[in-house]
Structure formats: structure tokens, C-alpha cells
Design an enzyme around this catalytic site. Structure first.
Site, short mmCIF file in Angstrom:
data_model
loop_
_atom_site.label_atom_id
_atom_site.label_comp_id
_atom_site.label_asym_id
_atom_site.label_seq_id
_atom_site.Cartn_x
_atom_site.Cartn_y
_atom_site.Cartn_z
N HIS A 1 17.70 46.38 129.75
CA HIS A 1 18.99 45.71 129.57
C HIS A 1 20.11 46.53 130.21
CE1 HIS A 1 17.04 43.99 125.72
NE2 HIS A 1 17.03 43.04 126.63
N LYS B 1 14.39 33.55 117.23
CA LYS B 1 14.13 34.97 116.99
C LYS B 1 14.69 35.38 115.64
CE LYS B 1 14.12 36.11 121.88
NZ LYS B 1 14.65 37.00 122.91
N ARG C 1 11.71 39.78 134.44
CA ARG C 1 10.66 40.78 134.55
C ARG C 1 9.43 40.26 135.27
NH1 ARG C 1 9.93 41.83 128.49
NH2 ARG C 1 10.13 39.60 128.71
N SER D 1 12.16 44.06 124.38
CA SER D 1 12.60 44.49 123.05
C SER D 1 11.45 44.41 122.06
CB SER D 1 13.78 43.63 122.58
OG SER D 1 14.93 43.89 123.34
#
Length: 175
Positions: free
Chosen positions: A30, A54, A104, A140
Site C-alpha cells: 500500500h 470484509k 498484484r 493484508s
């Protein structure tokens, strides 16, 4: 280490960008996206968002404080805000002209492309920044699970060199 990009030419990049995410936790990946975005845009707002899919361990204000603590004080063009609505709504209300997203892998691209199309239909384009190869395996989720060491908030705020555990694969899940 990747060399620091050159600042934009005078008059170029005069756009406020927003980099939204749950940032639970804020990782070296990040931080790298923010570092690169700040050289492309006049201002970057790291938008700590609530994502109903989430379940972060901390509320958005606590996560926003952690992001602020991780950012170098010299990055005066980067601010942090917490938000619980649509990112495109935040952009319209606060004059942000573009959304920045890190990618990614191809799984990220597929998911992010759908969000980008929706945000474009709401009047806000998206710019994708691909992850540096050494950060592509960091999420994360993997940091929280301990699958990747040295990429989490402590490493970000203390400038530690990240390392990967060899005994467990990194998670491809979205941060």
C-alpha cells in the site's frame, strides 16, 4: 530498491487522486502505491473505507490513524480520510478526479476492472498501478495471517526490510 520517480513537469498532474481500501493493515505494498501516486498527482487522499464484505479488526478511524502514522511526514501532499459510502460519491464531494488502485495479479485486475467500470459510469476514472514484483505476493490478509513477515504496519512505519516465510505460500486474496 526502486529509484524515486521524478516529480511531474510543471502544470502536469494537477489532479487530486483518491486511493481507497480497507487497509487492515496498511502494508508495504500500500505504501508503495501511495509513494508512486504522489508523483503522478498533485494530491493523494488515502481513503480508509468500510467494505461490507470484509470484517476488519479495527474500525475505520483506528485504521486511518494507523495509516497516518505509517506515512512519512515529508509527504505533505498525502492526506488520510475515513469514509463509509461509495468512493465515487466521496470523489464528487471532495473534488477528486481519479481513483488509484494497486494491482498484484490478474485476479486483482478482473475484480478491479469491474469496480473501475462502475466508477467510470459514475464519472470517476480509475488508474491502475501494478505492484512491484517483490510486493506482488503481499496482501493484508497474508500479513494478518503471518504468512508474510516484514510487510505489515510495523515494517512500514520502521522502514524494515520485508521477508517472506519459506514454509507457507503467500495468499493471493485481495487486501
Amino acid at each position: 530498491m526502486t529509484p524515486e520517480p521524478r516529480p511531474p513537469a510543471p502544470g502536469a498532474g494537477r489532479v487530486r487522486a483518491v486511493y481507497p481500501g480497507s487497509f487492515d493493515p496498511f502494508t508495504a505494498g500500500h505504501l508503495d502505491v501511495v509513494r508512486r501516486a504522489r508523483h503522478l498527482f498533485e494530491e493523494v487522499v488515502v481513503l480508509v473505507a468500510i467494505n461490507g464484505a470484509k470484517h476488519p479488526g479495527r474500525d475505520e478511524e483506528e485504521r486511518a490513524s494507523a495509516v497516518r502514522a505509517a506515512l512519512p511526514s515529508a509527504w505533505t501532499s498525502v492526506t488520510v480520510a475515513a469514509w463509509s459510502g461509495l468512493t465515487a460519491t466521496w470523489c464528487r464531494r471532495h473534488g477528486a478526479g481519479v481513483i488509484v488502485r494497486g494491482l498484484r495479479n490478474t485476479t486483482d485486475l478482473q475484480a478491479e476492472n469491474q469496480l473501475a467500470a462502475m466508477n467510470q459510469s459514475l464519472g470517476v476514472p480509475t488508474v491502475f498501478l501494478p505492484a512491484r514484483p517483490e510486493l506482488a505476493g503481499v496482501s493484508s490478509t497474508a500479513v494478518r495471517a503471518g504468512e508474510v513477515l516484514g510487510y505489515g504496519p510495523d515494517a512500514v512505519s520502521h522502514g524494515e526490510r520485508p521477508t517472506c516465510r519459506r514454509d507457507e505460500p503467500t495468499s493471493p486474496s485481495r487486501s
